[in-house]
Write an enzyme that holds these catalytic residues in place. Structure first.
Site, short mmCIF file in Angstrom:
data_model
loop_
_atom_site.label_atom_id
_atom_site.label_comp_id
_atom_site.label_asym_id
_atom_site.label_seq_id
_atom_site.Cartn_x
_atom_site.Cartn_y
_atom_site.Cartn_z
N ASP A 18 -13.42 5.19 -6.24
CA ASP A 18 -12.03 4.72 -6.39
C ASP A 18 -11.69 3.76 -5.25
O ASP A 18 -12.32 3.78 -4.19
CB ASP A 18 -11.10 5.94 -6.39
CG ASP A 18 -9.64 5.55 -6.46
OD1 ASP A 18 -9.28 4.81 -7.39
OD2 ASP A 18 -8.87 5.97 -5.58
N ASP A 42 -7.81 2.44 -4.35
CA ASP A 42 -6.55 2.77 -3.69
C ASP A 42 -6.51 4.25 -3.30
O ASP A 42 -6.56 5.13 -4.15
CB ASP A 42 -5.37 2.46 -4.62
CG ASP A 42 -5.25 0.97 -4.91
OD1 ASP A 42 -5.01 0.22 -3.96
OD2 ASP A 42 -5.41 0.58 -6.07
N ASP A 90 -9.47 10.10 -4.61
CA ASP A 90 -8.50 10.84 -3.80
C ASP A 90 -7.44 11.55 -4.63
O ASP A 90 -6.63 12.31 -4.09
CB ASP A 90 -7.78 9.86 -2.86
CG ASP A 90 -6.89 8.90 -3.64
OD1 ASP A 90 -5.66 9.02 -3.57
OD2 ASP A 90 -7.43 8.03 -4.36
#
Length: 259
Positions: free
Chosen positions: A10, A12, A211
């Site tokens: 990922d 961001d 995240d």
């Protein structure tokens, strides 16, 4: 601990927070490159093209990759639309709420712009969204257009905090139309399957890193891919421990992950 041949990572909240670097992520990418382990970025952000993502990574985060290593919901949505339109592609049209990173690949499919009675309405993150755009999308969907949402992220982590994401924009259209969008990006398995098909990777050799439990980890769970949750962005340990299905692995920092 299993050794993985391929990594889907990922952006961001995992690789950076807006303009703010995450040094451990930078070191992790450099370790992958040093060991010549294939990796790609699997992002839910549709505002930037892969070329713009590559430029940002190089200029602001000292990470050098190729556009082919950036998988976006924009490209996955274009692939989905091509499947849906099939042989009728030239006769069908499209209306989009989104930025250039979304519009470019969608209109490259050959679908024509149509704000009145399109066959498809695609809604994504748009920092310049207006009531008029919502109005056009709502009316088109109520006339029968297929409603597609790029991704369900309600928030986007950047240097200022958690700002509204594409899911917040899409939910307004869902409320106005009383229709649920067909989602392409994480946590849907569609984008993971698209990534594996595009990269020609075997599902059982991939680790998906993110995240956000609600998007990254649920995407891996849906697609049958092992997952690594890193606590540098949206989700907290307290939130994750309340979930029935846990990530395969959890770390505080990507420095903690051994290749």
């Amino acid at each position: 601990m299993a050794k993985y041949q391929n990594y889907l990572i990922d952006l961001d909240g995992t690789t950076y927070r807006g303009h703010q670097p995450i040094p451990a992520a930078q070191r992790f990418i450099h370790r992958l490159q040093a060991q010549q382990l294939p990796f790609a970025f699997l992002t839910n952000n549709t505002t930037k093209t892969p070329q713009a993502v590559v430029q940002n990574l190089a200029q602001n985060h000292n990470i050098k990759v190729q556009p082919e290593q950036v998988i976006t919901p924009s490209a996955a949505t274009a692939d989905f639309l091509l499947e849906q339109a099939g042989t009728h592609l030239k006769d069908q049209s499209l209306y989009v709420i989104g930025e250039q990173g979304l519009k470019t690949p969608l209109y490259q499919t050959g679908l024509q712009f149509n704000e009145t009675d399109p066959n498809y309405v695609v809604v994504g993150l748009d920092s310049d969204v207006t009531y008029h755009k919502f109005e056009l999308a709502t009316l088109a969907i109520l006339r029968g257009a297929q409603f597609i949402g790029t991704n369900a992220d309600t928030n986007l982590p950047n240097e200022r905090g958690l700002v509204p994401g594409a899911g917040s924009v899409i939910s307004l259209v869902e409320t106005a139309t009383q229709r649920r969008a067909i989602y392409i990006g994480k946590p849907e398995r569609r984008i993971a399957d698209y990534a594996l098909k595009t990269l020609r990777w075997s599902r059982d050799q991939v680790l998906l890193i993110g995240d956000n439990y609600q998007t990254d980890i649920k995407c891996g769970l849906a697609a049958g891919i092992d997952t690594l949750l890193v606590y540098t962005g949206v989700s907290t340990p307290q939130q994750v421990q309340q979930q029935k299905d846990l990530p395969t692995y959890q770390v505080a920092s990507l420095d903690d992950w051994e290749l």
